[in-house]
Motif scaffolding. Sequence first.
Motif, PDB file in Angstrom:
ATOM      1  N   TYR A 132      -9.461  25.807  20.571  1.00 49.18           N
ATOM      2  CA  TYR A 132     -10.432  25.876  21.664  1.00 49.18           C
ATOM      3  C   TYR A 132     -11.662  25.011  21.400  1.00 49.18           C
ATOM      4  N   LYS A 133     -11.943  24.753  20.162  1.00 45.29           N
ATOM      5  CA  LYS A 133     -13.007  23.790  19.865  1.00 45.29           C
ATOM      6  C   LYS A 133     -12.668  22.439  20.472  1.00 45.29           C
ATOM      7  N   THR A 134     -11.401  22.043  20.371  1.00 41.98           N
ATOM      8  CA  THR A 134     -10.950  20.776  20.937  1.00 41.98           C
ATOM      9  C   THR A 134     -10.871  20.840  22.458  1.00 41.98           C
ATOM     10  N   LYS A 135     -10.276  21.904  22.992  1.00 45.98           N
ATOM     11  CA  LYS A 135     -10.097  22.030  24.439  1.00 45.98           C
ATOM     12  C   LYS A 135     -11.417  22.022  25.195  1.00 45.98           C
ATOM     13  N   LEU A 136     -12.397  22.736  24.654  1.00 46.10           N
ATOM     14  CA  LEU A 136     -13.681  22.880  25.338  1.00 46.10           C
ATOM     15  C   LEU A 136     -14.755  21.946  24.793  1.00 46.10           C
ATOM     16  N   GLU A 137     -14.391  21.114  23.841  1.00 49.31           N
ATOM     17  CA  GLU A 137     -15.327  20.142  23.250  1.00 49.31           C
ATOM     18  C   GLU A 137     -16.579  20.839  22.724  1.00 49.31           C
ATOM     19  N   ILE A 138     -16.356  21.882  21.919  1.00 49.33           N
ATOM     20  CA  ILE A 138     -17.464  22.634  21.325  1.00 49.33           C
ATOM     21  C   ILE A 138     -17.993  21.864  20.119  1.00 49.33           C
ATOM     22  N   LYS A 139     -19.278  21.563  20.131  1.00 47.11           N
ATOM     23  CA  LYS A 139     -19.900  20.818  19.039  1.00 47.11           C
ATOM     24  C   LYS A 139     -20.426  21.789  17.988  1.00 47.11           C
ATOM     25  N   THR A 140     -19.762  21.827  16.846  1.00 46.44           N
ATOM     26  CA  THR A 140     -20.159  22.706  15.751  1.00 46.44           C
ATOM     27  C   THR A 140     -19.719  22.062  14.446  1.00 46.44           C
ATOM     28  N   THR A 141     -20.425  22.383  13.380  1.00 47.93           N
ATOM     29  CA  THR A 141     -20.071  21.808  12.079  1.00 47.93           C
ATOM     30  C   THR A 141     -18.835  22.467  11.484  1.00 47.93           C
ATOM     31  N   GLY A 142     -18.430  23.613  12.020  1.00 42.47           N
ATOM     32  CA  GLY A 142     -17.247  24.278  11.497  1.00 42.47           C
ATOM     33  C   GLY A 142     -17.160  25.715  11.943  1.00 42.47           C
ATOM     34  N   PRO A 143     -16.094  26.415  11.610  1.00 43.12           N
ATOM     35  CA  PRO A 143     -15.861  27.775  12.089  1.00 43.12           C
ATOM     36  C   PRO A 143     -16.848  28.811  11.586  1.00 43.12           C
ATOM     37  N   GLU A 144     -17.570  28.508  10.506  1.00 41.93           N
ATOM     38  CA  GLU A 144     -18.504  29.489   9.942  1.00 41.93           C
ATOM     39  C   GLU A 144     -19.956  29.215  10.323  1.00 41.93           C
ATOM     40  N   GLN A 145     -20.213  28.147  11.061  1.00 46.25           N
ATOM     41  CA  GLN A 145     -21.602  27.865  11.442  1.00 46.25           C
ATOM     42  C   GLN A 145     -22.138  28.983  12.333  1.00 46.25           C
ATOM     43  N   LEU A 146     -23.313  29.508  12.001  1.00 44.21           N
ATOM     44  CA  LEU A 146     -23.901  30.596  12.764  1.00 44.21           C
ATOM     45  C   LEU A 146     -24.148  30.151  14.207  1.00 44.21           C
ATOM     46  N   LEU A 147     -23.849  31.021  15.154  1.00 45.48           N
ATOM     47  CA  LEU A 147     -24.024  30.656  16.561  1.00 45.48           C
ATOM     48  C   LEU A 147     -25.492  30.520  16.933  1.00 45.48           C
TER      49      LEU A 147
END
Length: 498
Positions: free
Chosen positions: A379-394
């Motif tokens: 879903y990071k790819t599908k929705l183009e979510i910009k984050t440094t990784g799965p553990e980055q605090l929201l």
Amino acid sequence: MNEIIVTADSILKKFPGVIALNRVSFDIRAGEVHALMGENGAGKSTLMKVLSGIYNPDEGAIHHRGKKVIIKTPKEARELGILLVHQELSLSPELSAAENIYLGDWPTNRFGIVNKRKMNAAAKIALDELGCNFGPEVLVRNLSIAKQQMVEIARTLVFNANVVIFDEPTGTLTTTEKDQLFEVVRSLRKKGVAIVYISHKMDEIFEIADRITVLRDGEVQCTVNTSESTIGEITNRMIGRDLDQYFHRAKAEFGAELLSVNQLTIRGLFKDVSFSVRAGEVVGLYGLIGAGRSEVAETLFGVRQKDSGEIIFDNQKVSFSSPKQAIEKGLALVPEDRKSQGLILGMGGRHNMTLPHLSLYSNMGVPRVDKELQVFEDYKTKLEIKTTGPEQLLSDLSGGNQQKLVLAKWLCAHPKLIILDEPTRGVDVGSKSAIHQYIATLAEQGLAVIVISSEMPEVIGVSHRILTMAEGRLVGEYTGKEMTEENLIAAVSGLTAA
């Protein structure tokens, strides 16, 4: 009135894994409204927090009336006359309006005792000047969001601000309240106050601003006079491309009726609400704030319990006593307030995404981290979510990326019907377009979608059918060429019959 009040020179601000501001220069002049625009994560709020003392820059300089200053705290910024009206209200609900206005600087007598009489008198003058119909002693928790915002703005008057920064000030305001806010902005401008106005709403910017500065990826793209620019030019500068089609409506290929609501009622909130939604259909729900739209959605999802009426979902009569039951049947709700209702900001994206669906991503109660990582990356790819990784605090993500993650959290459970309550509030133009496109994609994949939105162009642009609500009742239904702003306004204003 062209005096430069504040100048930011080559401001550099870094956070772990990202350069939020890369040598940004920016000035604010007396008697003007200077709009600051950019996608979520472009650096707008970071720059304003540097100017207001919340963040300290890593490099660069700030000048106030030509003198170099070091602003280490919001109190020091306030002493210079720089005040920030936050996007997220920074008030204490259990204190009075006057106590919040003077928070951190309560006036005291020579014995150190708070002089409430003096504080209330000065606060009353400021509230009266803003046209507020409440007094300084009312508790903030008893005020609407719009009135709470007026308490924030009153600070600018009692502390004689020379720079006022508005960060997304109209996100929760009605049209009438927005017009009232604009009158306040114009009044401050006439007094020679320098105003920075941050908003994702193009119509507001071109109505109120004298100049526009655009940030992208922490860098200044341009500064232009509003009268010499266009929405298309600003959009292109913000996202680096033209939006050929801003709204996206799914192909009208509907399946069977998935949801039927009959005479749904909660006393004091809404009454006799009846409608249906088919698979592959996007139904818009439009109305003014307080019309009962969100309350209907929460009732369908099991957050609230109905007093009467009937809900039929997927050919079964249902009455969910909790969201857990609704989720198990295939419903999903993306709430209006992503920060307090949709996310746990102190956790990473992976945990937030899978938290409501642990049974899908565990084995005998033990989390399957590999499956969690797989769905996160998907879903990071599908929705183009910009984050440094799965553990980055929201808490470190921009509003647009937080919103995309809320959406992903519910999609990863593969629901049959998804309710989106204000899906693009506080989201930049590029992210809005991406979310609109994804709504169309979901409908074309056979999902039933309900979109609740206060933005008429949005609800018209994405919906196959629009229901209008006013004072807790459905007052209209529109399809095709009937879906016009004139019809929607007339319906929710009581100018057409139910």
